[in-house]
Scaffold this motif. Sequence first.
Motif, PDB file in Angstrom:
ATOM      1  N   GLY A  78     -48.664  16.727  -2.536  1.00  0.00           N
ATOM      2  CA  GLY A  78     -49.274  16.856  -1.025  1.00  0.00           C
ATOM      3  C   GLY A  78     -50.310  17.991  -1.001  1.00  0.00           C
ATOM      4  O   GLY A  78     -49.742  19.138  -0.959  1.00  0.00           O
ATOM      5  N   VAL A  79     -51.525  17.623  -0.507  1.00  0.00           N
ATOM      6  CA  VAL A  79     -52.469  18.508  -0.369  1.00  0.00           C
ATOM      7  C   VAL A  79     -52.962  18.243   0.987  1.00  0.00           C
ATOM      8  O   VAL A  79     -53.643  17.218   1.432  1.00  0.00           O
ATOM      9  N   ALA A  80     -52.904  19.380   1.996  1.00  0.00           N
ATOM     10  CA  ALA A  80     -53.399  19.144   3.395  1.00  0.00           C
ATOM     11  C   ALA A  80     -54.909  18.946   3.547  1.00  0.00           C
ATOM     12  O   ALA A  80     -55.600  19.824   2.925  1.00  0.00           O
ATOM     13  N   LYS A 131     -53.950   9.851   2.087  1.00  0.00           N
ATOM     14  CA  LYS A 131     -52.603   9.160   1.750  1.00  0.00           C
ATOM     15  C   LYS A 131     -52.070   8.405   2.924  1.00  0.00           C
ATOM     16  O   LYS A 131     -52.264   9.032   4.243  1.00  0.00           O
ATOM     17  N   SER A 134     -49.956   9.532   6.064  1.00  0.00           N
ATOM     18  CA  SER A 134     -49.980  11.075   6.275  1.00  0.00           C
ATOM     19  C   SER A 134     -50.779  11.527   7.554  1.00  0.00           C
ATOM     20  O   SER A 134     -50.761  12.722   7.935  1.00  0.00           O
ATOM     21  N   LEU A 148     -54.096  20.392  10.932  1.00  0.00           N
ATOM     22  CA  LEU A 148     -54.004  19.257  10.082  1.00  0.00           C
ATOM     23  C   LEU A 148     -54.282  17.845  10.456  1.00  0.00           C
ATOM     24  O   LEU A 148     -53.967  17.537  11.681  1.00  0.00           O
ATOM     25  N   GLU A 151     -53.426  13.949   4.525  1.00  0.00           N
ATOM     26  CA  GLU A 151     -53.406  14.566   3.188  1.00  0.00           C
ATOM     27  C   GLU A 151     -54.257  13.615   2.071  1.00  0.00           C
ATOM     28  O   GLU A 151     -54.512  12.622   2.436  1.00  0.00           O
TER      29      GLU A 151
END
Length: 317
Positions: A78-80, A131, A134, A148, A151
Motif C-alpha cells: 500500500g502506497v498512498a 487500487k 482504495s 489521502l 493507493e
Amino acid sequence: MRAAALVLMLSAAPVAAESFVLHWPLDCTLGQDCFIEDYVDDDPAPGQQRDFACGLNSRDAHKGTDLALISFDLMDRGVAVRAAAPGTVLRLRDSMADDRLMTGVTDQNACGNAVLIDHGDGWQTLSCHMKRGSVAVTPGQTVATGDLLGEVGLSGQTNHPHLHLTVLHNGTEVDPFAPDAALPCGPQQVTLWADPPPYTATGLVTAGFSAKVPELAEVTSGTARRDSLGATEPLVVYGHVGHGEPGDVLVLSARGPDGAEVFRERMVLEDPQVSLMRAFGRKAPPQGWAMGEYLGEALLTRDGVVIAHRHAHVTVR
C-alpha cells in the motif's frame, strides 16, 4: 561537478504564489522506492516523443506524468496517493480490477480507478490507476494538500504499478514541468511544482523477455520480445538504456511463478552511449522451467539512486 553534469535540477522558482502549485502526490521517496518513469510528450508529431527537457523520457501522445513504484510488493503493501493541491472532488471510479492483462479496458476507462479534482481558476488534476477499493474520497468532498485520495494500483491501461497524474487548465492538458507551451523544450524557468523534482536524461527505453541474447535492432523493432516461452527454452531478460553514463549500474533479474529468484546480474556501464542494450539469462534446467508467469526487472541506478526501472512478463507454457 559530476553531479551537476548528471542531473539537471529544475532550480527555477515555481509559478507565482497566487497561481496553481503542485506538491508531491505519493507516499514514497523519489530515487529510492519510486521514480518518474514518463513525462508529457512535448512533440506533437505522430510517432515521435520528446519530454520537456528535449529528452526521450516520454511516450508518443502521452498526456500525463507517470510516477512509478519499483516493485509489485510495494503496491501490495500500500502506497498512498495524496492530493497535490487543495480542491473539490468532482468524479471518481473505484470498481476496476487490478489486472496487468488489462481485461475489459477500453479508451473510456483506460485511466482505471481515478479521482478528478477541481482546484479553481480552471485547474484540475486527474489521478489514475489506483487500487480497487482504495479510493478514500467522495464526489463533492473538499480536500487539502496531502489528503489521502487512495493507493497506487494496477487498474486500467497499465501493466505495472504507477500513478498517472494529468494536469488540466481550462480542459487542456498541461505539462507541470513546462506549463508554458509556447516555450521550446529545454530547462524551463517556470514549473508548477512547489519543490521541483530532479530530472535526468538517462532512462530505460524498454525491457523484456527473450529466448536468446537479442541484437539491439531486434529490441528496438520489438521482434525480440516474447510473451510466452517453452519449458526447455532459455530465459533471458534484456534492457535497452538511453543516454547511459559511466558508472551507472544496470541490474537484470527474473523471478519464477513461486516468487523465487531465477537470476540477478549486476552490470556497470563503462562508456557513455546514447543507446545500448544489455541482456542476461539462464538455460533451462534438465527438468525444464516450472509452468507459470515469470517476472523480469531492469533496474538502473546512479550513485545508489534509482533513475529508471522496467518490468517484464513472460508465461512458460
